[in-house]
Design an enzyme around this catalytic site. Structure first.
Site, PDB file in Angstrom:
ATOM      1  NE  ARG A 118      -3.760  -1.134   0.212  1.00  0.00           N
ATOM      2  CZ  ARG A 118      -4.860  -1.470   0.881  1.00  0.00           C
ATOM      3  NH1 ARG A 118      -4.829  -2.463   1.736  1.00  0.00           N
ATOM      4  NH2 ARG A 118      -5.984  -0.831   0.680  1.00  0.00           N
ATOM      5  CD  GLN A 123      -2.084   6.397  -3.853  1.00  0.00           C
ATOM      6  OE1 GLN A 123      -1.718   7.238  -4.660  1.00  0.00           O
ATOM      7  NE2 GLN A 123      -2.428   6.697  -2.627  1.00  0.00           N
ATOM      8  CG  ASP A 126      -4.371  -0.488  -3.261  1.00  0.00           C
ATOM      9  OD1 ASP A 126      -4.790  -1.643  -3.032  1.00  0.00           O
ATOM     10  OD2 ASP A 126      -4.252   0.372  -2.374  1.00  0.00           O
ATOM     11  CB  SER A 129      -7.562   0.976  -2.611  1.00  0.00           C
ATOM     12  OG  SER A 129      -6.677   1.050  -1.547  1.00  0.00           O
ATOM     13  CE1 TYR A 224      -3.739  -3.956   4.531  1.00  0.00           C
ATOM     14  CE2 TYR A 224      -1.375  -3.846   4.183  1.00  0.00           C
ATOM     15  CZ  TYR A 224      -2.651  -4.026   3.691  1.00  0.00           C
ATOM     16  OH  TYR A 224      -2.834  -4.276   2.361  1.00  0.00           O
TER      17      TYR A 224
HETATM   18  P1  NAD Z   1      -8.240  -3.302   6.080  1.00  0.00           P
HETATM   19  O1  NAD Z   1      -9.232  -3.784   5.106  1.00  0.00           O
HETATM   20  O2  NAD Z   1      -7.054  -4.157   6.380  1.00  0.00           O
HETATM   21  O3  NAD Z   1      -9.004  -3.011   7.460  1.00  0.00           O
HETATM   22  C1  NAD Z   1     -10.094  -2.121   7.505  1.00  0.00           C
HETATM   23  C2  NAD Z   1      -9.987  -1.206   8.698  1.00  0.00           C
HETATM   24  O4  NAD Z   1     -10.232  -1.941   9.889  1.00  0.00           O
HETATM   25  C3  NAD Z   1      -8.620  -0.527   8.883  1.00  0.00           C
HETATM   26  O5  NAD Z   1      -8.795   0.870   8.884  1.00  0.00           O
HETATM   27  C4  NAD Z   1      -8.151  -1.053  10.217  1.00  0.00           C
HETATM   28  O6  NAD Z   1      -7.379  -0.106  10.936  1.00  0.00           O
HETATM   29  C5  NAD Z   1      -9.471  -1.350  10.907  1.00  0.00           C
HETATM   30  N1  NAD Z   1      -9.401  -2.245  12.087  1.00  0.00           N
HETATM   31  C6  NAD Z   1      -8.652  -3.362  12.302  1.00  0.00           C
HETATM   32  N2  NAD Z   1      -8.890  -3.856  13.531  1.00  0.00           N
HETATM   33  C7  NAD Z   1      -9.818  -3.059  14.111  1.00  0.00           C
HETATM   34  C8  NAD Z   1     -10.478  -3.055  15.364  1.00  0.00           C
HETATM   35  N3  NAD Z   1     -10.229  -3.937  16.322  1.00  0.00           N
HETATM   36  N4  NAD Z   1     -11.380  -2.072  15.585  1.00  0.00           N
HETATM   37  C9  NAD Z   1     -11.664  -1.112  14.672  1.00  0.00           C
HETATM   38  N5  NAD Z   1     -11.072  -1.078  13.469  1.00  0.00           N
HETATM   39  C10 NAD Z   1     -10.162  -2.025  13.193  1.00  0.00           C
HETATM   40  O7  NAD Z   1      -7.719  -1.844   5.721  1.00  0.00           O
HETATM   41  P2  NAD Z   1      -7.699  -1.076   4.337  1.00  0.00           P
HETATM   42  O8  NAD Z   1      -8.949  -0.381   4.102  1.00  0.00           O
HETATM   43  O9  NAD Z   1      -7.227  -2.063   3.320  1.00  0.00           O
HETATM   44  O10 NAD Z   1      -6.600   0.002   4.600  1.00  0.00           O
HETATM   45  C11 NAD Z   1      -5.362  -0.369   5.180  1.00  0.00           C
HETATM   46  C12 NAD Z   1      -4.432   0.786   5.279  1.00  0.00           C
HETATM   47  O11 NAD Z   1      -3.829   1.043   4.033  1.00  0.00           O
HETATM   48  C13 NAD Z   1      -5.065   2.083   5.726  1.00  0.00           C
HETATM   49  O12 NAD Z   1      -4.176   2.688   6.609  1.00  0.00           O
HETATM   50  C14 NAD Z   1      -5.151   2.891   4.488  1.00  0.00           C
HETATM   51  O13 NAD Z   1      -5.142   4.276   4.732  1.00  0.00           O
HETATM   52  C15 NAD Z   1      -3.886   2.431   3.796  1.00  0.00           C
HETATM   53  N6  NAD Z   1      -3.909   2.615   2.368  1.00  0.00           N
HETATM   54  C16 NAD Z   1      -2.831   3.206   1.775  1.00  0.00           C
HETATM   55  C17 NAD Z   1      -2.815   3.373   0.400  1.00  0.00           C
HETATM   56  C18 NAD Z   1      -1.638   3.988  -0.263  1.00  0.00           C
HETATM   57  O14 NAD Z   1      -0.927   4.739   0.320  1.00  0.00           O
HETATM   58  N7  NAD Z   1      -1.420   3.643  -1.502  1.00  0.00           N
HETATM   59  C19 NAD Z   1      -3.870   2.942  -0.356  1.00  0.00           C
HETATM   60  C20 NAD Z   1      -4.964   2.341   0.281  1.00  0.00           C
HETATM   61  C21 NAD Z   1      -4.953   2.182   1.647  1.00  0.00           C
END
Ligand code: NAD
Length: 358
Positions: A118, A123, A126, A129, A224
């Site tokens: 990520r 991006q 991805d 996302s 994550y």
């Molecule tokens: P994910 O699907 O792995 O999880 C979804 C959400 O659940 C996350 O926000 C996580 O913090 C939350 N979570 C986990 N355990 C929890 C708990 N006990 N209680 C409440 N919430 C909980 O996550 P995602 O949507 O795939 O995103 C993962 C990360 O990647 C995020 O930080 C996002 O900002 C980042 N991201 C970065 C890029 C990039 O820079 N290219 C692109 C997409 C996402």
């Protein structure tokens, strides 16, 4: 080089759409697509004919150097594929180690798009996302359709109705899109996450961030979330219980890479919720955030409807395929040099996604 596109077996999406094929250099690359592969996603064979050869499944399997799908193909079909070919799909390697071993044994290579880091540079590739964003949007629409009441406040001559209360557990990509969609429909939204960075994002969408102190938030975990202590999860479950009891809709998206999803909505909590409340559990396939959810099923527990669906992107197949296709195209461009497969393991994206290196 032949790039093959197969029809998904239990999914409405297609891995590559005609508009994307246009962008490849036809001097080096020939596309071969299984007949009817894009039909359920609103891309009939005629739309592909200008850029690809439409063939039967066996021919695509036998002749492709790279085979692109969304879901992994069955073990039985591995034997039909040309030795050395690369399979590109979402393999969920943490749960599918046996299939990866079989791919290796069959002399094939596997690349898993859900392992793309990520990072900013990745991006455009991805798929997690792009698919999560569709799932979050779709989850709210599904909840609004299933809910016995309005989302927005209604003031009419026949009476007034308060806006629905939506609780979102996990404010990552899917959760944030769910918050934005629920807000657009006029609901009052609250959200939980364990990553401190989520607070600002939640608030910027006009929702309330509920903080449970003491979460472990590791900045070096690639963005994550990491697994929380049992003591924290128990406190969080209590806090969720207080909010869920007065909510009309709960959308759960909390996941931890490579681990079982945390249970945030216990059976006891569901029993405290109002009849007619809708729970959409997007984490159902990785264990579920609700103790009662079953993947691919709807459970009715004392009037609370729990919909366990981690594949909502498939229900919006045209645009989901378009996004997936663009992500795949960016990824393939990284792997192909002058019509040859060129796997440079010094590149972080390639190193993380290729599962069959020895
Ligand atoms: P994910 O699907 O792995 O999880 C979804 C959400 O659940 C996350 O926000 C996580 O913090 C939350 N979570 C986990 N355990 C929890 C708990 N006990 N209680 C409440 N919430 C909980 O996550 P995602 O949507 O795939 O995103 C993962 C990360 O990647 C995020 O930080 C996002 O900002 C980042 N991201 C970065 C890029 C990039 O820079 N290219 C692109 C997409 C996402």
């Amino acid at each position: 080089m032949i790039i093959g596109i197969l029809k998904e077996q239990a999914d409405n999406r297609v891995a590559l759409v005609p508009k994307t094929l246009k962008k490849f250099n036809v001097e080096y690359i020939e596309f071969r697509i299984e007949k009817g592969a894009g039909l359920l996603a609103s891309y009939p064979d005629e739309k592909y004919e200008k850029y690809a050869t439409v063939s039967d499944r066996e021919s695509v399997l036998k002749h492709s150097d790279i085979l692109v799908t969304i879901n992994p193909i069955s073990e039985k079909e591995l034997q039909l594929i040309k030795k050395g070919a690369l399979l590109v799909a979402i393999f969920s390697p943490f749960n599918n180690s046996e299939l990866i071993a079989q791919i290796k044994e069959a002399g094939l290579q596997a690349s898993s798009l859900d392992m793309i880091p990520r990072t900013t540079i990745a991006q455009t590739m991805d798929i997690l996302s792009s698919m999560a964003s569709i799932a979050g949007y779709r989850a709210v629409l599904l909840a609004a359709m299933e809910s016995p009441g309005f989302f927005p406040m209604m003031i009419t001559a026949a009476g007034s109705i308060k806006p629905s209360k939506v609780l979102v557990l996990g404010a990552g990509v899917a959760g944030l899109q769910a918050i934005a969609t629920a807000r657009r429909l006029g609901a009052i939204v609250e959200a939980f996450d364990v990553r401190a960075a989520a607070q600002e994002e939640v608030e910027s969408l006009g929702a309330k961030f509920v903080e449970v102190p003491g979460a472990i938030d590791k900045r070096d975990a690639g963005g994550y979330a990491v697994e929380q202590t049992a003591e924290f999860i128990e406190r969080q479950q209590q806090e969720v219980q207080k909010r869920a009891a007065s909510s009309d809709v709960v959308i759960t998206t909390a996941q931890i890479l490579g681990k079982k999803a945390p249970v945030l909505l216990t059976k006891e909590t569901v029993e405290k919720m109002k009849p007619g409340t809708i729970v959409i559990d997007l984490a159902a396939s990785s264990g579920g955030n609700c103790e009662l959810s079953e993947p691919g099923k709807t459970v009715n527990h004392k009037g609370v409807k729990i919909i366990g669906n981690s594949n909502l992107a498939s229900e919006m197949p045209r645009d989901a395929s378009f996004f997936y296709s663009n992500n795949v195209a960016s990824y393939l461009k990284l792997l192909i040099k002058d019509g040859q497969l060129h796997l440079d393991f010094n590149n972080e994206i390639i190193e993380k996604t290729i599962l069959t290196k020895s």
